[in-house]
Every structure is written in structure tokens, then in C-alpha cells.
Design a protein around this motif. Sequence first.
Motif, PDB file in Angstrom:
ATOM      1  N   LEU A 388       0.844  -1.192   0.000  1.00  0.00           N
ATOM      2  CA  LEU A 388       0.000   0.000   0.000  1.00  0.00           C
ATOM      3  C   LEU A 388       0.878   1.240   0.000  1.00  0.00           C
ATOM      4  O   LEU A 388       1.900   1.282   0.675  1.00  0.00           O
ATOM      5  CB  LEU A 388      -0.870   0.028   1.257  1.00  0.00           C
ATOM      6  CG  LEU A 388      -2.068  -0.904   1.300  1.00  0.00           C
ATOM      7  CD1 LEU A 388      -2.764  -0.773   2.641  1.00  0.00           C
ATOM      8  CD2 LEU A 388      -3.030  -0.572   0.174  1.00  0.00           C
ATOM      9  N   MET A 389       0.467   2.233  -0.755  1.00  0.00           N
ATOM     10  CA  MET A 389       1.222   3.476  -0.798  1.00  0.00           C
ATOM     11  C   MET A 389       1.345   4.096   0.587  1.00  0.00           C
ATOM     12  O   MET A 389       2.370   4.676   0.935  1.00  0.00           O
ATOM     13  CB  MET A 389       0.533   4.466  -1.736  1.00  0.00           C
ATOM     14  CG  MET A 389       1.093   4.462  -3.133  1.00  0.00           C
ATOM     15  SD  MET A 389       2.819   4.956  -3.136  1.00  0.00           S
ATOM     16  CE  MET A 389       3.238   4.811  -4.851  1.00  0.00           C
ATOM     17  N   SER A 390       0.266   3.962   1.394  1.00  0.00           N
ATOM     18  CA  SER A 390       0.317   4.575   2.722  1.00  0.00           C
ATOM     19  C   SER A 390       1.409   3.923   3.575  1.00  0.00           C
ATOM     20  O   SER A 390       1.885   4.525   4.527  1.00  0.00           O
ATOM     21  CB  SER A 390      -1.038   4.448   3.402  1.00  0.00           C
ATOM     22  OG  SER A 390      -1.478   3.119   3.353  1.00  0.00           O
ATOM     23  N   ASP A 391       1.808   2.696   3.227  1.00  0.00           N
ATOM     24  CA  ASP A 391       2.894   2.040   3.961  1.00  0.00           C
ATOM     25  C   ASP A 391       4.253   2.369   3.360  1.00  0.00           C
ATOM     26  O   ASP A 391       5.180   2.738   4.063  1.00  0.00           O
ATOM     27  CB  ASP A 391       2.707   0.519   3.953  1.00  0.00           C
ATOM     28  CG  ASP A 391       1.442   0.113   4.671  1.00  0.00           C
ATOM     29  OD1 ASP A 391       0.992   0.887   5.538  1.00  0.00           O
ATOM     30  OD2 ASP A 391       0.897  -0.955   4.359  1.00  0.00           O
ATOM     31  N   LYS A 393       5.040   4.601   0.847  1.00  0.00           N
ATOM     32  CA  LYS A 393       5.238   6.025   0.523  1.00  0.00           C
ATOM     33  C   LYS A 393       5.860   6.270  -0.849  1.00  0.00           C
ATOM     34  O   LYS A 393       5.749   7.358  -1.397  1.00  0.00           O
ATOM     35  CB  LYS A 393       6.123   6.738   1.578  1.00  0.00           C
ATOM     36  CG  LYS A 393       5.691   6.535   2.998  1.00  0.00           C
ATOM     37  CD  LYS A 393       4.491   7.386   3.330  1.00  0.00           C
ATOM     38  CE  LYS A 393       4.127   7.195   4.802  1.00  0.00           C
ATOM     39  NZ  LYS A 393       2.706   7.406   5.030  1.00  0.00           N
ATOM     40  N   LEU A 431      -3.124   2.405  -3.955  1.00  0.00           N
ATOM     41  CA  LEU A 431      -3.595   3.365  -2.962  1.00  0.00           C
ATOM     42  C   LEU A 431      -4.527   2.724  -1.951  1.00  0.00           C
ATOM     43  O   LEU A 431      -4.760   3.259  -0.882  1.00  0.00           O
ATOM     44  CB  LEU A 431      -4.334   4.514  -3.658  1.00  0.00           C
ATOM     45  CG  LEU A 431      -3.469   5.478  -4.457  1.00  0.00           C
ATOM     46  CD1 LEU A 431      -4.349   6.469  -5.184  1.00  0.00           C
ATOM     47  CD2 LEU A 431      -2.493   6.208  -3.563  1.00  0.00           C
ATOM     48  N   GLU A 434      -7.651   4.503  -0.099  1.00  0.00           N
ATOM     49  CA  GLU A 434      -7.516   5.946  -0.348  1.00  0.00           C
ATOM     50  C   GLU A 434      -7.918   6.311  -1.765  1.00  0.00           C
ATOM     51  O   GLU A 434      -8.105   7.471  -2.080  1.00  0.00           O
ATOM     52  CB  GLU A 434      -6.067   6.382  -0.120  1.00  0.00           C
ATOM     53  CG  GLU A 434      -5.673   6.414   1.337  1.00  0.00           C
ATOM     54  CD  GLU A 434      -4.264   6.950   1.507  1.00  0.00           C
ATOM     55  OE1 GLU A 434      -4.138   8.036   2.041  1.00  0.00           O
ATOM     56  OE2 GLU A 434      -3.311   6.270   1.075  1.00  0.00           O
ATOM     57  N   VAL A 461      -4.539  12.936  -2.573  1.00  0.00           N
ATOM     58  CA  VAL A 461      -3.938  11.669  -2.134  1.00  0.00           C
ATOM     59  C   VAL A 461      -2.684  11.378  -2.944  1.00  0.00           C
ATOM     60  O   VAL A 461      -1.630  11.027  -2.403  1.00  0.00           O
ATOM     61  CB  VAL A 461      -4.966  10.518  -2.274  1.00  0.00           C
ATOM     62  CG1 VAL A 461      -4.280   9.183  -2.086  1.00  0.00           C
ATOM     63  CG2 VAL A 461      -6.081  10.697  -1.267  1.00  0.00           C
ATOM     64  N   LYS A 464       0.501  13.027  -2.031  1.00  0.00           N
ATOM     65  CA  LYS A 464       1.167  12.653  -0.789  1.00  0.00           C
ATOM     66  C   LYS A 464       2.344  11.715  -1.038  1.00  0.00           C
ATOM     67  O   LYS A 464       3.208  11.550  -0.189  1.00  0.00           O
ATOM     68  CB  LYS A 464       0.177  11.933   0.140  1.00  0.00           C
ATOM     69  CG  LYS A 464      -0.833  12.828   0.804  1.00  0.00           C
ATOM     70  CD  LYS A 464      -1.459  12.138   2.007  1.00  0.00           C
ATOM     71  CE  LYS A 464      -2.261  10.914   1.592  1.00  0.00           C
ATOM     72  NZ  LYS A 464      -2.955  10.249   2.702  1.00  0.00           N
ATOM     73  N   TYR A 465       2.301  11.038  -2.181  1.00  0.00           N
ATOM     74  CA  TYR A 465       3.261   9.951  -2.393  1.00  0.00           C
ATOM     75  C   TYR A 465       4.200  10.241  -3.548  1.00  0.00           C
ATOM     76  O   TYR A 465       3.926  11.086  -4.396  1.00  0.00           O
ATOM     77  CB  TYR A 465       2.501   8.643  -2.639  1.00  0.00           C
ATOM     78  CG  TYR A 465       1.547   8.312  -1.533  1.00  0.00           C
ATOM     79  CD1 TYR A 465       2.020   8.141  -0.226  1.00  0.00           C
ATOM     80  CD2 TYR A 465       0.177   8.211  -1.754  1.00  0.00           C
ATOM     81  CE1 TYR A 465       1.153   7.871   0.810  1.00  0.00           C
ATOM     82  CE2 TYR A 465      -0.696   7.940  -0.718  1.00  0.00           C
ATOM     83  CZ  TYR A 465      -0.200   7.759   0.565  1.00  0.00           C
ATOM     84  OH  TYR A 465      -1.050   7.493   1.589  1.00  0.00           O
TER      85      TYR A 465
END
Lengths: 644, 412, 258
Positions: A388-391, A393, A431, A434, A461, A464-465
Amino acid sequence: MILDWLLPVLISAALVLALAGAIKRVNLWRAGQPDSVNLIAGLMAMPRRYLVDLHHVVERDKYMSNTHVATAGGFVLSMLLIVLVHLFGLESRWLAWALLASSVLMFTGAVFVFRRRLNPPSRLSKGPWMRLPKSLLMFSASFFILTLPAAGILPEDFGGWVLALILLVGVAWGLSELVFGMTWGGPMKHAFAGALHLAFHRRPERFNGGRSTGLKPVDLQARVLGVEKPTDFKWNQLLGFDACVQCGKCEAMCPAFAAGQPLNPKKLIQDMVIGLAGGSDAKFAGSPYPGVELGHAVGGPGQTITEGLVNPDTLWSCTTCRACVEECPMMIEHVDAIVDMRRFLTMEKGNTPNKGAEVLENLIATDNPNGFDPGGRMNWAADQNLPLMSDVKEADVLFWVSDGAFDMRSQRILRAFVKVLKAAGVDFAVLGDEERDSGDVARRLGDDATFQSLAKRNIAVLNKYRFKRIVTTDPHAFHVLKNEYGDLGGHYEVLHHTTFINELVQLGRLQLDTFKGGTVTYHDPCYLGRYNGEYDSPRDLLKALGIELAEMERSGFRSRCCGGGGGAPITDIPGEHRIADMRMEDARAVGAELVAVGCQQCTAMLEGVVEPRPQIKDIAELVSEALIEGAPAARAAVAEEVLS
Amino acid sequence: MSDLIRRDPRAEWIARNRLHPLHAAMTAPAGEVRGPSGLLRKNPHGVGFIGPNGIKRIDRSGGSNAAAGGRRGAAKSAQAVELPLHVVEAPDFYVVTVLDLVGGRLGSHDKDVLGQAHKLVNGLEGNGAVLAVVFGECKEEGFGLAGVDRLLHLEGSEYEGYSPEQRLAALVEVERRFTPRYWLFPDSINGGNELGCRLAARLGERPATQAWQVDTQQTLCRGAGGSSDITRATPRLLLLAEECAEPVDERRHEALAVELDSIAPSLVRIRDCGQVAVDPNAIPLAEAEFILSAGNGIRDWDQFHQAAELLGATEGASRVVVDDGFMPRPRQVGASGTWVTARVYLAVGISGAIQHMQGIGQCDKVVAINLDAGCDMVKRADLSVIGDSQAVLAHLIELAREYRHGAAENAA
Amino acid sequence: MTSDLNIVALVSIGQHPKSGRARRAEQDARAVELGMRLAGDNVQVLHAGDAAEETLRQYAGMGLKSLRVLQQSPQADAVVALGDYLAEHRADVVLTGVRAESGESSGMAPYLLAEKLGWPLVTRIADIVSIENGEAQILQALPRGQRRAIQVRLPFVASVDMAAQVARQSAFGPGRRAELESLPWVETPDSERAQFKEAPARKRPKRLKKVKATTAAERFKAATAKSQGTGGRIIKDQPPTEQAQAIFDLLLEEGVLR
């Protein structure tokens, strides 16, 4: 002799009338909304746009292309020389001879126009257009004979007053049709409006081989959202409608028209012309909207279009496949106009038909068109262990999953693509929850407010990455991310999965077995092909699988839509046939046992055709089936120099 | 029947084999046997059975009964087990439940509410009684078994149909006379919710609605349209969700009838003009109880519509026939059409695309008429008929016609 | 006929069951729809809460010129404010939803209002057929799409069921332009509510079929018995008459033939 003094009078009268008409016409266009166009640059670029870009489109029909070059070229040349020779009375043998030559050229062209009109195909408009070849012949012949004395071939007073009278009639007819008819609304209007339309085109990027297909955003603070009355169009859109030559190329290509839905792009543009000038469609001489009688549509510049001029069903029949735009020799933007009017219906009237309202409500409340739990977006990949992108980045590739995540059939495509990504050792991430709907459907259904809301949140969103490129299996999301997020501040390098996989194959990062199976054909998704010009990568990939494509008659830029675009399955306007059935007929006609596609919407539409029918598979599925899992070490080595 | 004792080897074998599917049926307990003087008699020979090796076996689990082995004992008076009777003589307090009594019988929701009532009685000190209030026609006989100590049955023309005002007046009278410790209502669309809310508004109580975990101290109820849980002190008036508590099943209760002296007739401002005959096809597909659904296998559309009309079914359709224009779009059943909840879904000529099967997921009974025995619809169906739908429908129409005809004659 | 009627529709902030996002509540929107069909845009839409709430624009987008908001803080008891307002302003019909989608969602609002105003309350209506001579003909929604005809004198309160006509689409433009008329209003704090503890809904355990097994054999059987519904009865190779009879019997058994 009377002609000596009457001719200059006639010519100058025609020119004055033409000027008056032009002013009147220009004022009609100026009733539209302002649009920032560089007038000087446009005018400077116009000849090139006319002679090169437009010619490219016309040249697809060699017969008409040559005919048009001869007739139009001959006419423009003749007109210039007529002014010099007969108006200003320049006594030059050379000019006279040149005029003779140009009128012969024009006459030859006109003969071919005449021949085309002997037994015209149904797409062509009749009425005044049937008169045009005669006018052309009359004009060129009259001026040819008139110029003979000036060229010294015939004596000055040859033929006496009888011939003079005949010539006078011919000249008057020719001038009225070709000179002031140009600005007073005759068939030749297309030359005047067309030239200016090319100069002030709303999408100048389309010239010089460029491409501009993204819809323009709506100013949500505007007095009225979308187009209610003809005057709500931008002025250059109105000008564009006036440029229509009623050749019906759009009509011949339109899937909705072929399916018997109440849409005919040519008629729609002509209705817009009625709207901008006022009147009714009683004199329209082409094919009507299927199932709709002519003569009842009435409109004017200040009247609501959808109340009397165009039935909303006509607007909702469009699949936004852009076949009409691609085909139009005048480069008119039908889809823009249709979506503009849909915007009014949706954002001002709240009148999106059938499931439209529900879909939009779902998009607002859950960020996906079917109202699924937005927290379930990754359920399809429960067993895939996707980063996941949130992990992470940061990743080379951001895999845009799209709403296919909620659809069981599309999930097979997604899984296949993930398998390919993993086999190639691509550094990618998604994502997850998200991600939101790209906004494609909302925008095509005319709800630009929802589109902008979704897009802005998606952009927030994405920003952010860190990633190099976005890859998606959905051509609609691909198009929107690539071409429509820019207006809202999101600029990304976006690839369709076929392009990306093809790149991987070219780099040797995927080992593919040969495809075993029967005849294969490829269906070009509109949003990949016509919208983004990607015709080659899918074909290269299929070739890499050892597939010899059996191309359908309508493929590439002429590919026929599956019927799934533009929210058409949602608004669901009834016709005589289903577009998907017609497309499947195309595939059957080349004996295909498998239709390769690159779009989940196309997959869904084509698989909706009643069996027995050819199988439907996404290219990602074909590739993943043919994968030879190579030595991991070799892959890792290549993985270092991956992807710029 | 001869009195000769005959052995039935098969029955004996089944009696021995406790895993045999017929075991339970063959070894049904014979019940108690009473002698001529009325004394309870035990037949020592009846105990146990002869095992395969000829040795007598006794199954102390009580599951097997020797009576099955040899057909002895003509006096097989099967009798239901009598549960102990719970008596409340002079109740210290009352817990009042107002029951829906759908169709004149206790529903599972009603029984759950009664179960909850006893849970509350047990949680309180003193001798409490559960008073059940029911309105209108009543066919139920098992009030005692469901846990009703006192029964107030209010009947009469003033309570018939939709009569919330009169019923409310009666409940106010109950409040005055019994001052119940708790008021319990099923939170249902069959009247419980409405009466409960009306009474709450009248008494100025703040009810707990959709309560699903209740004791004398605390109540857990659903809020925010079922998406949140609210924990609060247990109020005096509760609207209980389904399955809020286990129904009573271990004792009998008296179900003594009580009466109210007189209830002042209330001012009737809401007049019930009776139920309206609804055209089955006017019922929204999602709500319809009985759907006759057409698929690609239908050839004779007149016949299909006729069948729907005679059977009184709401018409549905698969996507394909809607696409082909045989049926209007709103009739489409499935993931992209309407999700239906019918009790009976009769699918004619529908092979069952995945989207369609999704759409009928909540149907109770699915009946399929199809030519292809291997299709998904047949796999899902509770009853499948493999054959020509036209012929089957023709006979169904015939049967329905006879049925209607018969009903008309009976009515005459 | 009905244009001079004073119809008030009460709206609340709904909540999408899947995403939990604020939206126009489905039943309240139906109430507005019903009001609009009876009185055109003369219907008065009333909300007690915060006028800055953007979701209210979704109601306005149905074509309302304005929306009146009794300014209340989230802790206040909205029903009290609404009741006071309605007592002061003459209304003939007050329409509400059956149950709110957020908050306590007890469904008490219409009952409390009717009690306070002393008006009759008709619950779960599907439609108001006509209003003539001070009397309304109403269709009440019953389970399974059935309807009951009801007659009631004006003024009255009615809660609108999901069976009523679906609310028209909310359009962005009119929604943005409508006036949200904010009225400062006395607040009555909801002290009882303050004691409530709210948490996301826990999953309720499904009631298992309890087996009152007294013997090992019964328990064994209960544990190993095949679950029902695996494969139904299939009738093949029989004359259509018998096949039809089998279906017909099932229909009779299920009691769907009326």
C-alpha cells in the motif's frame, strides 16, 4: 455591352452583401460566451490548419479529397482573379488565362461533385446541397465564357445580348450561391464559418498532429452550469456548429445512430445551428434522429435547448466514443457540446435519466458508482499481499486499481495484471482505500461538481506519495488521470496497462509462451484509442504472444464503441439494437473465437451479449496465462535498471 | 392385528444402529404405560434390545427404545412432555408486553419479547408477572408456553384494522390500572413500534428503540440507523429488536385472562378505509412477495403475462429480455437491476448469470423452470422443473384457473 | 386545490449506511418530494441544527428556493425546537421521515410533535392521494407492498415510508443557490441524551438453532446433519402436468396464492 458595367456592379454587390451577411453571422456567434482565443495566431495558423490538418481527415476519402481540392482550390483562385479581372478591370492576358485555368479546374471538381450527387449515400444531406454542384458548374462555366474575350480568344462582343443575358443569370446564380450565400446561410456557409472555425478552434492542440480530448472543466460559480440556451455555448463552439458541411461522416460512424437510438450527430449539430439562428428543423434535408419525426424541433438563441429543440434522450444516447469527432472533416467537437448540455440537465435540472441519479448519489456518498462500502475497495486483493502506498510512501509504479475492484469480472483482470507485475518484479504499490472513483462517469453524466470533488481528493492523495508513473487497467481512469486532472492541478505520467506490459516485454522482463487457441481479434477501447491514440501497444503485445490478429472492419481509429462509455449503460436510452450486439457481430464477421480487449467496461459490455459468442479476455489475462515464470535471479538483475 | 410377537430384523437392526437415518423415527419413545388401575407400569422386558450377537443390550441414553424392536405394547399413547407450570399468584409487579400477534398468532419476535420480559422479571426482586396485551383476532393457544402469566385480550370492532388511537387509550388504561414496571414492545413494522412510540409520547417516557441487550440496569440499543450502539440506563418503556432474548421454553405459564373495567372510547380522528387492492405489478419489485421472472427461454410473452396475472405474481425479468425490449427496465432483477426479497421466486427460462443470482440472494424459495438441468439457476433452486417452459406454464395457468374458480365457488 | 396548503417537511442530516458519510436522509427526502408534489415549491422545508451544514444543500438541490434552519447546537433537543416552531407557525400537514439515519434514530420525533401539537399522526405513509375539504386521503404502506387507505382531518403529522415515491434528483446548481435561512432559536439541552454512550455498532451474534439434545445421539446428529438448501428437488422426465402440479403445490404451501 451591358455586361461591361453590370458585371463589376454584380460582383461588388455580391461582395457587399457577403460582408453584410458576415457581420450578421459573426454577431450570431458573438452571442455566445467569451472564450480566450488568440485571434491573430489563430488566423495566422489557419491556412496551415486548413491545408494540412483538415486535408488529412478529408484524405481518408480519396475521391472527395481530390474533388474538394479541385473545386475549392479552383473557386478560391477564380474568385481572386475575378475580382482583379472583372471588378478592377486589370487588363492582363496572363491573369485572364489564369482565371480560365482556375475555372476549368473548378469546373472539373464540380463535375465530380455532381457525380457524387447523382446517387448520394444516405449520410449526405439533400435539399440545397443537391443544388450546390449545379451552382458550382454554373459559376465556373459562366466565368469561363466571360473571361474568354479578356483572354483574347473570342472577340469582345461575341454572342450578342442573348448570351449576355444567359451569362448574367449564370453569374448572378453563381455569385449568390458562392459569394453571399456563404454568409447568408447557404451550403457554402461551411467555407466561411469553417475557415474561421479552424482559426479560432477551441482545441488548437488538435492541429499539427496533436491531440486534445479531455473535457473542459465547468466554472462551478457560473450563473448557469452547463449549456441551457445556445448562447450559453462558447462563441467559438457556435462558430464550430456553423462550419458543418453535413457530409454525414459522423452519422455513418455513430454507434447510437446505428443502434436506432434517437441520436444523429449531424442532425444534432444542425439543431445547434437552428438554435443559434432561430427557426425549425422542417427544412433539414438529412436523416432524422432514429424514431423522431422532422419538423417539430423549434429553437432560438435564447430558448432552452432541451425544451423543444433537442430531446434529452438524444443527448443521453451518446456513448462519448468520439467516433464522430474523429471522422469530422471540419473538426467539430460533438462530444463537448453534448456533455455541455448534459451538464445543464444534471447540475441545473436534476434530470439524469434512469439509474443516473442513483449512480451520482452513490458517487457522492461512497466514491464509487454502485454504493459499495468504500472500505471494501481492497477486498479483491485480500490474498494478493499488495504493497500500500500509505505504507511504502514511494514506488516506481502506482497501480491505479479503479472501480473494477468491486466487480467480480474485473477483479480477474486486476489479478492477472498483478500477476504480470509480480512476475516482472516491478516495484509497485496501490492506494487501497484511499483511491476513489476517477470521476469519469460523473463527468460524462454531466456532474462536473462531483467530478471535480472526486478529482481534487484523488489529487490530494496522489500528491502525498512519490511515484514515477501511474499504470491502470481502466482506459477511462487512464484518460481522466492523464488528460483531465491537469486542469485541476494533477499532472502525472499515466500509462495504460497494455502500454506498460508491452514495455516490460520489450525490455525482456517477461517471458511469454505462445498463445494457443483460435482466431483472435482486438477491440480498441474508445478511451484508449481515439482518446489517447494508443493503437499499437496492444497489437504489439498480441503479436508478442504469437497472435496473428484478424482485424475487424472497424478497428483502430474507426473502432466501433462497445456501448459502455459516457454513462450510456446507466442512462440506458432504448434503441432497436444493442451496441454491444453490433460490435459482437463485427467480431463474428471475421470469425473470431476470442476478442481481446483492454478495458473492463468493454469486457462487461461484450460479455453481456447472449451466448454463443466469442470469448472475451483482457490482454492482461492473455499475458498472465502465457507467462513463463523465469529465473528470479535473472529478473532481479534486470530489475535494477528498471523503468526510467 | 395379531397378538403374536413377531420379530422385525430390519427394525431391530435400525434400533441397534444409532447412526441409521431412520433410527430416531423407529425408536420413538413409547411414552408411559399405565396399568388398568391407572398405575404407571414399567415393562422390564421392554427395556433394551437384542444385540447382533444375541445378547440383550440396554441403551441408558434413552435414545433407543425397545418398543421398536418388537411391536409390543398396544398402548402407545404418545404424549408431549408436560413442562412444569409456573404460577404467580399475587404479583408484586407487572411487566407488560404488547404483542403484534401477526395473523392472530405469536410470532418469533413476540416470543423473544416475552423471553425478555421474564429476564427482566427474574432480574428484579419480588414476584413479578408478565402481562401480555393483545388486540383483535386471536388464534393462538400457546400463550402459556410462550411465557404469558396474565393475558389481556382486547377485542371488538373498535380495535379492528388500523386503530392506533383506541389501542393507545387501552394501553393508557393498562398503565393506570397496573402501573407496570416495564413496558415492552416488539420494535416491528407490524404495529409494535407504532404503539410503543405512541404510548411513549403519551406517557412522556423516552423509550429505548431497537434494544437488543437489556437487563434491569443497562440497555444496549442500535442508533444511527443501525450503525451505532447506544448504551444507556434501562428506561421503563422498551422497543425490542428481534432476537433480543431467548424465548421461554422450559416452563408453562398460566396465561390467566384479565380484563379492564372500561375503556373510554377515544376520539377517532384517523379513519381506516380498509386495505387497498394492489395490482401485483404495481408493487415495487424489491418488496414483492411472489415474483414470476422471465428469461431468455420465454417465447410466448402473452402466456407469460397471463400466468403472472392468474397466479397473482409480480413480474420480473432477466437483463437479456429487458435489453431485448420484452420487458421494461424497472422489471430487471439482479445486481444491476433490482435486488429482490421475494418469498417465492419462480424463474422461467433464466439460466442465472452471476449478477442475477446476486440479485435473488435474499429470496426464500426459488423455483426454476428450465431446459438445462446444469444451469446455475437449477443449482440454486429449491425446486427445479426440467422441461419446456411453455408447456409447464400452460398447465400452471390451468391449475391457477381451477384454483381461482374453486375459490369463487366457495365464496358464492 | 392544494396550492394554498401549508405543508412543512422536516429534514435531518442522514448518513450513508456503507460509508457513514452525511447525506440527505432517504425518508426525509421522500417527505420533501411528497410535499413538493402536493404544494410545488411552496413546501416549507425545516431543519433544526446548523445552517452551515453543507448536506442541507442536497435537499435544496431538489428545487427549493429556500430552507429554514432553526439554529441549534448538536447537544440541543431538536424536537423541542421544532415543536415550538410548529406551534407558532400555522401548518396543515407536517411530513417527516420514519426514523433518522443518524443520532439516536429512535423514530420518536413525529410522535412527540403530534403529541405536543395535539394532532393526529399517520405513520408510514406511501402517498397522500388528495386533500379536500380539510380531509386528506392517505395511503399507508404495509409490509410487502400492500397499502391501506386512511382518512384524516387536517392538520396532521405524517411520517413518510420508504415505499413513497423516490425523491427527485438533487441538482448541484439550485442547491448551491438556494437560501439557507437561519433562525436563531431557543435551545433546550438534551440532558438525558448526554448520559448515553455511543459506539460503532457491534456485530450481533446470529442466533444459532439451539438443539435441546438430551442424548449423545441427538447431539451427534445435530452436529453432523447436512445444512439445508444444498440442492433442491429436481423434476425431470415427467409430463408437464405433474411438473406444473409440483410447482403449484409449492406455491400453495408457501401461501403466496391469494
